[in-house]
Design a protein around this motif. Structure first.
Motif, PDB file in Angstrom:
ATOM      1  N   GLN A 177       0.836  -1.202   0.000  1.00 43.04           N
ATOM      2  CA  GLN A 177       0.000   0.000   0.000  1.00 43.04           C
ATOM      3  C   GLN A 177       0.873   1.256   0.000  1.00 43.04           C
ATOM      4  OE1 GLN A 177      -2.959  -0.041   3.139  1.00 43.04           O
ATOM      5  NE2 GLN A 177      -4.495   0.640   1.677  1.00 43.04           N
ATOM      6  N   THR A 199       0.936   4.135  -2.921  1.00 44.19           N
ATOM      7  CA  THR A 199       0.673   5.553  -2.671  1.00 44.19           C
ATOM      8  C   THR A 199       1.750   6.445  -3.267  1.00 44.19           C
ATOM      9  OG1 THR A 199       1.804   5.441  -0.519  1.00 44.19           O
ATOM     10  CG2 THR A 199      -0.582   5.080  -0.537  1.00 44.19           C
ATOM     11  N   GLY A 255      -4.324   1.778  -2.351  1.00 39.37           N
ATOM     12  CA  GLY A 255      -3.171   2.647  -2.166  1.00 39.37           C
ATOM     13  C   GLY A 255      -2.918   3.548  -3.343  1.00 39.37           C
ATOM     14  N   GLU A 256      -3.215   3.064  -4.562  1.00 40.08           N
ATOM     15  CA  GLU A 256      -2.862   3.837  -5.742  1.00 40.08           C
ATOM     16  C   GLU A 256      -3.696   5.101  -5.903  1.00 40.08           C
ATOM     17  OE1 GLU A 256      -3.363   1.223  -9.018  1.00 40.08           O
ATOM     18  OE2 GLU A 256      -5.549   1.147  -8.897  1.00 40.08           O
ATOM     19  N   ASP A 257      -4.909   5.132  -5.342  1.00 43.97           N
ATOM     20  CA  ASP A 257      -5.747   6.328  -5.475  1.00 43.97           C
ATOM     21  C   ASP A 257      -5.217   7.493  -4.650  1.00 43.97           C
ATOM     22  OD1 ASP A 257      -7.414   5.147  -7.251  1.00 43.97           O
ATOM     23  OD2 ASP A 257      -8.962   4.614  -5.801  1.00 43.97           O
ATOM     24  N   VAL A 258      -4.269   7.228  -3.762  1.00 36.13           N
ATOM     25  CA  VAL A 258      -3.682   8.311  -2.971  1.00 36.13           C
ATOM     26  C   VAL A 258      -2.590   9.033  -3.762  1.00 36.13           C
ATOM     27  CG1 VAL A 258      -2.562   8.844  -0.752  1.00 36.13           C
ATOM     28  CG2 VAL A 258      -4.227   6.985  -0.891  1.00 36.13           C
ATOM     29  N   PHE A 259      -2.102   8.400  -4.826  1.00 35.62           N
ATOM     30  CA  PHE A 259      -1.068   9.009  -5.662  1.00 35.62           C
ATOM     31  C   PHE A 259      -1.728   9.922  -6.690  1.00 35.62           C
ATOM     32  CE2 PHE A 259       2.026   8.696  -9.271  1.00 35.62           C
ATOM     33  CZ  PHE A 259       3.061   9.366  -8.638  1.00 35.62           C
ATOM     34  N   ALA A 289      -6.960  12.784  -3.761  1.00 31.24           N
ATOM     35  CA  ALA A 289      -6.017  11.886  -3.099  1.00 31.24           C
ATOM     36  C   ALA A 289      -6.165  11.943  -1.589  1.00 31.24           C
ATOM     37  CB  ALA A 289      -4.589  12.242  -3.514  1.00 31.24           C
ATOM     38  N   LEU A 307      -7.365   8.872   1.193  1.00 26.89           N
ATOM     39  CA  LEU A 307      -6.514   8.385   2.278  1.00 26.89           C
ATOM     40  C   LEU A 307      -7.291   7.665   3.392  1.00 26.89           C
ATOM     41  CD1 LEU A 307      -3.610   8.235   3.242  1.00 26.89           C
ATOM     42  CD2 LEU A 307      -3.908  10.465   4.336  1.00 26.89           C
ATOM     43  N   ALA A 333      -8.113   4.229   2.226  1.00 28.73           N
ATOM     44  CA  ALA A 333      -6.948   3.349   2.216  1.00 28.73           C
ATOM     45  C   ALA A 333      -6.630   2.844   3.614  1.00 28.73           C
ATOM     46  CB  ALA A 333      -5.744   4.095   1.631  1.00 28.73           C
TER      47      ALA A 333
END
Length: 229
Positions: free
Chosen positions: A104, A108, A163-167, A193, A197, A200
């Protein structure tokens, strides 16, 4: 509207249901849909060639598969299991939760290709998980091993997906931004993002609890087996 090109979907469904090789099934489905849509053979081949060239970065993923296959043939899975058996303090729950956290955190930061089902879960995480589970329940059957592999794969998927949606530079975040923009809601990628969080964090907690409950179930089965003995 011409519905005949949709027969390509039927080809894929039938091919996968009969467990044929995925590559020829997809190619045949593309040929069927293209020909039924009125494309000539030359145009269809040109389209396939253009798609192949424009998506050549996907070959970087494909090239990892032979490398992993060679490593497995050289005993990578067996070495991972023996290594896990020597780590007495590393339990199944600690292994999977630690991997979930790492996956995760990497996602991120946009490093979604560092780990994954093909390059990490199959050759390393799943064998190490089996070795950790055998510390709890030595007589693991094939169904137990398949379930454990599914838990390991789910851990990888959850870690990456949430986790990728936080990037902020990921395509999914830009897709969300575009969707809201079409409906008159202006959001910056950073705002999206930040709102991703808490989700996530919640996903990490929920999956960690599921892993812990899975380990507890194995421990109860082991205790029941010792009681009967």
């Amino acid at each position: 509207m011409n519905y005949w090109p949709l027969l390509g979907v039927a080809v894929i469904v039938v091919g996968f249901a009969l467990r044929f090789n995925a590559v020829p099934v997809v190619v045949v489905a593309a040929l069927v849909s293209g020909l039924l849509a009125g494309l000539s053979v030359a145009d269809l081949l040109a389209l396939l060639g253009h798609s192949f060239v424009s998506q050549r970065m996907l070959l970087l993923f494909v090239l990892t598969l032979p490398a992993i296959g060679l490593l497995e043939r050289a005993g990578l899975r067996e070495h991972a299991q023996r290594w896990m058996a020597r780590l007495q303090n590393l339990t199944l729950a600690r292994l999977l939760i630690g991997y979930l956290l790492l996956r995760q955190l990497l996602a991120t930061m946009g490093l979604t290709g560092v780990a994954g089902a093909a390059q990490t879960v199959r050759p390393l995480l799943a064998p190490m998980g089996e070795a950790a589970a055998q510390k709890i329940l030595p007589d693991l059957d094939q169904d137990d091993r398949e379930e454990l592999r599914a838990v390991a794969a789910a851990t990888d998927n959850i870690g990456r997906f949430f986790g990728e949606d936080v990037f902020i530079a990921l395509g999914a975040v830009l897709l969300i931004q575009g969707f809201y923009t079409q409906h008159g809601i202006e959001l910056s990628p950073l705002a999206i993002a930040l709102w991703a969080l808490p989700t996530a964090v919640a996903a990490f907690i929920i999956q960690s609890v599921r892993i812990w409950l899975y380990q507890r179930r194995l421990q109860r089965r082991a205790a029941a087996g010792r009681g009967h003995a």
